[in-house]
Every structure is written in structure tokens, then in C-alpha cells.
Motif scaffolding. Structure first.
Motif, PDB file in Angstrom:
ATOM      1  N   PHE A 103       0.750  -1.058   0.041  1.00  8.54           N
ATOM      2  CA  PHE A 103      -0.126   0.088  -0.118  1.00  8.54           C
ATOM      3  C   PHE A 103       0.812   1.026  -0.007  1.00  8.54           C
ATOM      4  CE2 PHE A 103      -4.308  -1.530   1.958  1.00  8.54           C
ATOM      5  CZ  PHE A 103      -4.491  -2.347   0.925  1.00  8.54           C
ATOM      6  N   ARG A 104       0.688   2.279  -0.920  1.00  5.13           N
ATOM      7  CA  ARG A 104       1.390   3.427  -1.106  1.00  5.13           C
ATOM      8  C   ARG A 104       0.794   4.370  -0.066  1.00  5.13           C
ATOM      9  NH1 ARG A 104       5.633   3.559  -5.119  1.00  5.13           N
ATOM     10  NH2 ARG A 104       5.639   1.093  -5.533  1.00  5.13           N
ATOM     11  N   PRO A 105       1.401   5.053   0.584  1.00 10.74           N
ATOM     12  CA  PRO A 105       0.814   5.960   1.635  1.00 10.74           C
ATOM     13  C   PRO A 105       0.257   7.387   1.024  1.00 10.74           C
ATOM     14  CG  PRO A 105       3.112   6.350   1.744  1.00 10.74           C
ATOM     15  CD  PRO A 105       2.774   5.408   0.639  1.00 10.74           C
ATOM     16  N   ALA A 106       0.245   7.524  -0.370  1.00 12.62           N
ATOM     17  CA  ALA A 106      -0.359   8.845  -0.463  1.00 12.62           C
ATOM     18  C   ALA A 106      -1.699   9.206  -0.138  1.00 12.62           C
ATOM     19  CB  ALA A 106       0.260   9.177  -2.065  1.00 12.62           C
ATOM     20  N   MET A 107      -2.378   8.002  -0.765  1.00 11.42           N
ATOM     21  CA  MET A 107      -3.902   8.361  -0.762  1.00 11.42           C
ATOM     22  C   MET A 107      -4.318   8.703   0.797  1.00 11.42           C
ATOM     23  SD  MET A 107      -4.871   8.361  -3.983  1.00 11.42           S
ATOM     24  CE  MET A 107      -3.587   9.341  -4.213  1.00 11.42           C
ATOM     25  N   PHE A 108      -3.605   8.052   1.658  1.00  9.11           N
ATOM     26  CA  PHE A 108      -4.084   8.095   3.129  1.00  9.11           C
ATOM     27  C   PHE A 108      -3.889   9.490   3.662  1.00  9.11           C
ATOM     28  CE2 PHE A 108      -3.277   3.446   2.193  1.00  9.11           C
ATOM     29  CZ  PHE A 108      -4.235   2.967   2.556  1.00  9.11           C
ATOM     30  N   GLN A 109      -3.141  10.559   2.809  1.00  9.59           N
ATOM     31  CA  GLN A 109      -2.978  11.607   3.439  1.00  9.59           C
ATOM     32  C   GLN A 109      -4.384  12.585   3.317  1.00  9.59           C
ATOM     33  OE1 GLN A 109       0.173  12.818   4.666  1.00  9.59           O
ATOM     34  NE2 GLN A 109      -1.405  14.491   5.487  1.00  9.59           N
ATOM     35  N   GLY A 110      -5.202  12.179   2.467  1.00 10.25           N
ATOM     36  CA  GLY A 110      -6.538  12.793   2.278  1.00 10.25           C
ATOM     37  C   GLY A 110      -7.182  12.445   3.725  1.00 10.25           C
ATOM     38  N   ALA A 111      -7.143  11.350   4.221  1.00 14.73           N
ATOM     39  CA  ALA A 111      -7.799  10.952   5.368  1.00 14.73           C
ATOM     40  C   ALA A 111      -7.294  11.667   6.565  1.00 14.73           C
ATOM     41  CB  ALA A 111      -7.751   9.361   5.510  1.00 14.73           C
ATOM     42  N   VAL A 112      -5.997  11.540   6.625  1.00 15.42           N
ATOM     43  CA  VAL A 112      -5.455  12.407   7.580  1.00 15.42           C
ATOM     44  C   VAL A 112      -5.710  13.733   7.573  1.00 15.42           C
ATOM     45  CG1 VAL A 112      -2.872  13.012   8.639  1.00 15.42           C
ATOM     46  CG2 VAL A 112      -3.393  10.670   7.790  1.00 15.42           C
ATOM     47  N   ASP A 113      -5.591  14.421   6.496  1.00 17.54           N
ATOM     48  CA  ASP A 113      -5.852  15.710   6.480  1.00 17.54           C
ATOM     49  C   ASP A 113      -7.430  16.279   6.939  1.00 17.54           C
ATOM     50  OD1 ASP A 113      -3.383  16.407   5.484  1.00 17.54           O
ATOM     51  OD2 ASP A 113      -3.661  16.438   3.430  1.00 17.54           O
ATOM     52  N   ALA A 114      -8.509  15.351   6.552  1.00 14.89           N
ATOM     53  CA  ALA A 114      -9.654  15.508   6.754  1.00 14.89           C
ATOM     54  C   ALA A 114     -10.092  14.981   8.199  1.00 14.89           C
ATOM     55  CB  ALA A 114     -10.610  15.031   5.668  1.00 14.89           C
ATOM     56  N   ALA A 115      -9.033  14.341   8.744  1.00 15.28           N
ATOM     57  CA  ALA A 115      -9.363  13.767   9.985  1.00 15.28           C
ATOM     58  C   ALA A 115     -10.650  12.744   9.895  1.00 15.28           C
ATOM     59  CB  ALA A 115      -9.781  14.557  11.112  1.00 15.28           C
ATOM     60  N   ARG A 116     -10.619  11.872   8.944  1.00 17.91           N
ATOM     61  CA  ARG A 116     -11.714  11.111   8.714  1.00 17.91           C
ATOM     62  C   ARG A 116     -11.244   9.502   8.824  1.00 17.91           C
ATOM     63  NH1 ARG A 116     -15.726  12.396  10.571  1.00 17.91           N
ATOM     64  NH2 ARG A 116     -16.949  10.755   9.341  1.00 17.91           N
ATOM     65  N   PRO A 117     -12.262   8.472   9.280  1.00 17.91           N
ATOM     66  CA  PRO A 117     -11.483   7.052   9.180  1.00 17.91           C
ATOM     67  C   PRO A 117     -11.478   6.373   7.924  1.00 17.91           C
ATOM     68  CG  PRO A 117     -14.014   7.474   9.983  1.00 17.91           C
ATOM     69  CD  PRO A 117     -13.404   8.682   9.514  1.00 17.91           C
ATOM     70  N   VAL A 118     -10.926   5.304   8.010  1.00 20.21           N
ATOM     71  CA  VAL A 118     -10.690   4.555   6.688  1.00 20.21           C
ATOM     72  C   VAL A 118     -11.219   3.230   7.027  1.00 20.21           C
ATOM     73  CG1 VAL A 118      -8.757   3.704   5.376  1.00 20.21           C
ATOM     74  CG2 VAL A 118      -8.504   5.828   6.504  1.00 20.21           C
ATOM     75  N   GLN A 119     -12.013   2.687   5.938  1.00 20.37           N
ATOM     76  CA  GLN A 119     -12.677   1.327   6.115  1.00 20.37           C
ATOM     77  C   GLN A 119     -11.692   0.397   5.257  1.00 20.37           C
ATOM     78  OE1 GLN A 119     -15.559  -0.211   7.788  1.00 20.37           O
ATOM     79  NE2 GLN A 119     -13.925  -1.708   7.142  1.00 20.37           N
ATOM     80  N   PRO A 120     -11.061  -0.494   5.725  1.00 18.85           N
ATOM     81  CA  PRO A 120     -10.244  -1.500   4.812  1.00 18.85           C
ATOM     82  C   PRO A 120     -11.251  -2.726   4.316  1.00 18.85           C
ATOM     83  CG  PRO A 120      -9.183  -1.079   6.789  1.00 18.85           C
ATOM     84  CD  PRO A 120     -10.702  -0.674   6.971  1.00 18.85           C
ATOM     85  N   LEU A 121     -11.270  -3.069   3.157  1.00 17.57           N
ATOM     86  CA  LEU A 121     -12.062  -4.293   2.760  1.00 17.57           C
ATOM     87  C   LEU A 121     -10.896  -5.484   2.143  1.00 17.57           C
ATOM     88  CD1 LEU A 121     -14.824  -2.537   0.647  1.00 17.57           C
ATOM     89  CD2 LEU A 121     -14.809  -3.201   3.239  1.00 17.57           C
ATOM     90  N   ARG A 122     -11.094  -6.530   2.353  1.00 13.28           N
ATOM     91  CA  ARG A 122     -10.509  -7.608   2.011  1.00 13.28           C
ATOM     92  C   ARG A 122     -11.253  -8.064   0.630  1.00 13.28           C
ATOM     93  NH1 ARG A 122      -9.029 -11.944   5.851  1.00 13.28           N
ATOM     94  NH2 ARG A 122      -8.176 -10.113   6.976  1.00 13.28           N
ATOM     95  N   LEU A 123     -10.850  -8.097  -0.593  1.00 14.40           N
ATOM     96  CA  LEU A 123     -11.554  -8.794  -1.503  1.00 14.40           C
ATOM     97  C   LEU A 123     -10.432 -10.332  -2.158  1.00 14.40           C
ATOM     98  CD1 LEU A 123     -13.040  -6.016  -1.683  1.00 14.40           C
ATOM     99  CD2 LEU A 123     -12.772  -5.677  -3.869  1.00 14.40           C
ATOM    100  N   THR A 124     -11.243 -11.138  -2.143  1.00 18.96           N
ATOM    101  CA  THR A 124     -10.715 -12.464  -2.757  1.00 18.96           C
ATOM    102  C   THR A 124     -11.737 -13.047  -3.631  1.00 18.96           C
ATOM    103  OG1 THR A 124     -11.581 -13.683  -0.784  1.00 18.96           O
ATOM    104  CG2 THR A 124      -9.165 -12.738  -0.492  1.00 18.96           C
ATOM    105  N   TYR A 125     -11.179 -13.529  -4.904  1.00 17.62           N
ATOM    106  CA  TYR A 125     -11.845 -14.151  -5.717  1.00 17.62           C
ATOM    107  C   TYR A 125     -11.651 -15.446  -5.774  1.00 17.62           C
ATOM    108  CZ  TYR A 125     -12.640  -9.474  -7.621  1.00 17.62           C
ATOM    109  OH  TYR A 125     -13.336  -8.014  -7.813  1.00 17.62           O
ATOM    110  N   HIS A 126     -12.698 -16.257  -6.058  1.00 21.60           N
ATOM    111  CA  HIS A 126     -12.815 -17.701  -5.966  1.00 21.60           C
ATOM    112  C   HIS A 126     -13.608 -18.381  -7.242  1.00 21.60           C
ATOM    113  CE1 HIS A 126     -11.245 -17.544  -1.655  1.00 21.60           C
ATOM    114  NE2 HIS A 126     -11.934 -16.455  -1.722  1.00 21.60           N
ATOM    115  N   HIS A 127     -13.424 -19.629  -7.494  1.00 24.78           N
ATOM    116  CA  HIS A 127     -14.144 -20.479  -8.102  1.00 24.78           C
ATOM    117  C   HIS A 127     -15.600 -20.762  -7.069  1.00 24.78           C
ATOM    118  CE1 HIS A 127     -11.769 -20.684 -11.596  1.00 24.78           C
ATOM    119  NE2 HIS A 127     -10.503 -20.764 -10.899  1.00 24.78           N
ATOM    120  N   ARG A 128     -16.302 -21.554  -7.702  1.00 23.41           N
ATOM    121  CA  ARG A 128     -17.620 -21.838  -7.151  1.00 23.41           C
ATOM    122  C   ARG A 128     -17.218 -23.087  -5.945  1.00 23.41           C
ATOM    123  NH1 ARG A 128     -21.789 -25.019 -11.218  1.00 23.41           N
ATOM    124  NH2 ARG A 128     -20.592 -26.767 -11.802  1.00 23.41           N
TER     125      ARG A 128
END
Length: 280
Positions: free
Chosen positions: A184-209
Motif C-alpha cells: 500500500f502506497r501512503p499517498a492516498m491516506f494523506q487525504g484521510a489524515v488531512d480531513a481527520a476521517r476514518p478509513v474502512q479497509p476491505l479484503r477482496l478475494t476471488y474464488h471459483h464456486r
């Protein structure tokens, strides 16, 4: 259009994934006649649904619910099913959503769970069909080869978060096959730090049936958009599992925030249950 621009740039992420990542999945193809019929039916459904895209731009009550429903239907048309587990999806205003990046399919998967404005590569605006959808969804374009524009992107993210909007970003900076992944590159997270807003991480995994990992949706290497779409709609069934991780408080250090969110997405660290996380 290929999934990667081969430009020499120190900052530009470069995935090691390529066509070899699809080899095992392509070996499980159905009979040609069945595949052709499946693809034709799915493509007709997708084209029909694309005609309803302008409705997503209409400012109606319950718009986020409509967007979620639209994305879920689109995924079904593509032959993709989603499951959601772990933490609750909090109805917060002004949250940055982050996940690993595998495919253009990620956009519909996250849109079906937490719709918002995406930070996406600038040339997405030029793609057929998806480009029109990107403009309607007020995508925040980022030129990955132009670092001078990055502060403007961060300011836009912070402004939208302060305004109570949900913003979705893929901090890896490029797509991976889903079996391999980048940092994860940190640049995008600066927006959350500047706005003092939380971050919601999601884990996406793809599977066969049958539950085996799938690289079918991966948009990597020398893939064109049509190659990737064709692979998805001809697959028998693809399941995307969305694991909702603990909401991360921004703190004051974007690198620490990026590390905490990456650990949450990879499931490699228990710090997400510490002082900087909102645990359900």
C-alpha cells in the motif's frame, strides 16, 4: 487498451503478475458451445443494464441503495456473486474505503457494498462504457506517471471526505492477480489524515464456486479490457468474498495508517484491534 502503461518511473508501481497467472484457470474451461451461449446471454444482459447507467446520476432519495442494487445486478450479469463477512458495514459519512486491486470488477464489487467516488487512473475516462460510468460516478482521476498532480488528488480526496462523501481508493497503485499483491502506497491516506476521517479497509478475494482461488477477473499484464471482460463472462461462476475489516482511525501519520490498513486487508497483523481501530 492494455492494463498497464510501460513507463519508466521510480514511483509508478509495477506488478509482477502476467498472463502466466491465468494459466491454471483457463485449463478449466467448459465445452465451447456452452461457453459461447453463456457469454452471449451475459453480454446481452450487461449491454441492457448499461443503458440504465444515467439513472445513477439522478439525485434521488436512497441513491446509495440504488447504486448498490445496480452493482449487484451488474455482477450477476457478469457471472460474479459476492459474499460479505466479518465486521458490520458502518453507515458513516466521509469515510475512505481501501482494498487490494485485482480488476475493474472491483469497482462493481465495492459499489455493491460501499458505493462512493473512486480514485482511478485518468485514462479510465476514455474506456468504452466504463468511462461513461466513471464520469457519472464522479471518479477522481489520477495520472500515475505525473507526481506533480498527486497533491491535487490528495486535496480532492480530503475535500470530499470533509463534505461527508465516501471515497474509494486502491493504494497498491496497480492491479495484481489476487494471489500475488503489492504494498500500500501512503499517498492516498494523506487525504484521510488531512480531513481527520476514518478509513474502512476491505479484503477482496476471488474464488471459483468450489472455493479454490480464482485469477479469472484479474486485469493484468498485457490484458486488454475486452480480453478481461471475455474471460469473466465465459467463466462458469466467479465468487468474490468481501471481508469488512475494523474501521481505522486516521491518526497523524499516513505511513502508519497505510501500514495498519494493509495489515487489515492482508490479515497479517492484530494491530487493527488496537487504539487506532474502531472494533465492532
Amino acid at each position: 487498451m492494455s492494463s498497464h502503461q510501460h513507463v519508466d518511473n521510480v514511483w509508478l508501481p509495477r506488478a509482477s503478475c502476467g498472463s502466466h497467472c491465468h494459466a491454471a484457470d483457463l485449463a478449466h474451461a467448459s465445452r465451447p458451445a456452452v461457453v459461447a451461449l453463456r457469454a452471449a446471454v451475459r453480454m446481452c444482459c450487461v449491454v441492457t443494464l448499461m443503458a440504465a447507467v444515467p439513472l445513477l446520476a439522478v439525485p434521488l432519495p436512497g441513491k446509495s441503495r440504488v447504486q448498490r442494487m445496480y452493482c449487484r445486478i451488474m455482477l450477476r450479469c457478469l457471472g460474479v456473486r459476492i459474499t460479505v463477512s466479518d465486521g458490520p458495514i458502518r453507515n458513516l459519512r466521509g469515510v475512505l474505503v481501501v482494498s487490494g486491486h485485482v480488476s475493474w470488477v472491483d469497482i462493481f464489487v465495492i459499489g455493491a457494498v460501499l458505493p462512493g467516488s473512486f480514485v482511478a487512473r485518468a485514462d479510465l475516462i476514455e474506456w468504452p462504457a466504463l468511462g461513461f460510468l466513471a464520469r457519472l460516478m464522479k471518479v477522481i482521476p489520477i495520472e500515475r506517471t505525473n507526481l506533480r498532480r498527486l497533491p491535487d488528488v490528495v486535496r480532492t480526496i480530503a475535500d470530499r471526505l470533509r463534505a461527508g462523501q465516501t471515497v474509494v481508493a486502491f493504494p497498491e497503485g496497480t492491479t495484481w492477480c489476487g494471489v500475488g499483491y503489492g504494498s500500500f502506497r501512503p499517498a492516498m491516506f494523506q487525504g484521510a489524515v488531512d480531513a481527520a476521517r476514518p478509513v474502512q479497509p476491505l479484503r477482496l478475494t476471488y474464488h471459483h464456486r468450489n472455493g479454490a482461488p480464482s485469477t479469472v477477473p484479474a486485469f493484468i499484464g498485457d490484458d486488454t479490457l475486452m480480453d478481461s471482460v471475455r474471460r469473466v463472462i465465459t467463466a462458469r461462476l466467479t465468487v468474490c468474498h468481501v471481508a469488512v475489516q475494523s474501521l481505522q482511525l486516521p491518526g497523524g501519520d499516513r505511513r502508519d495508517l497505510a501500514a495498519r490498513c494493509e495489515a487489515a486487508v492482508r490479515g497479517t497483523d492484530n494491530r487493527q484491534a488496537g487504539d487506532h481501530a474502531l472494533v465492532a
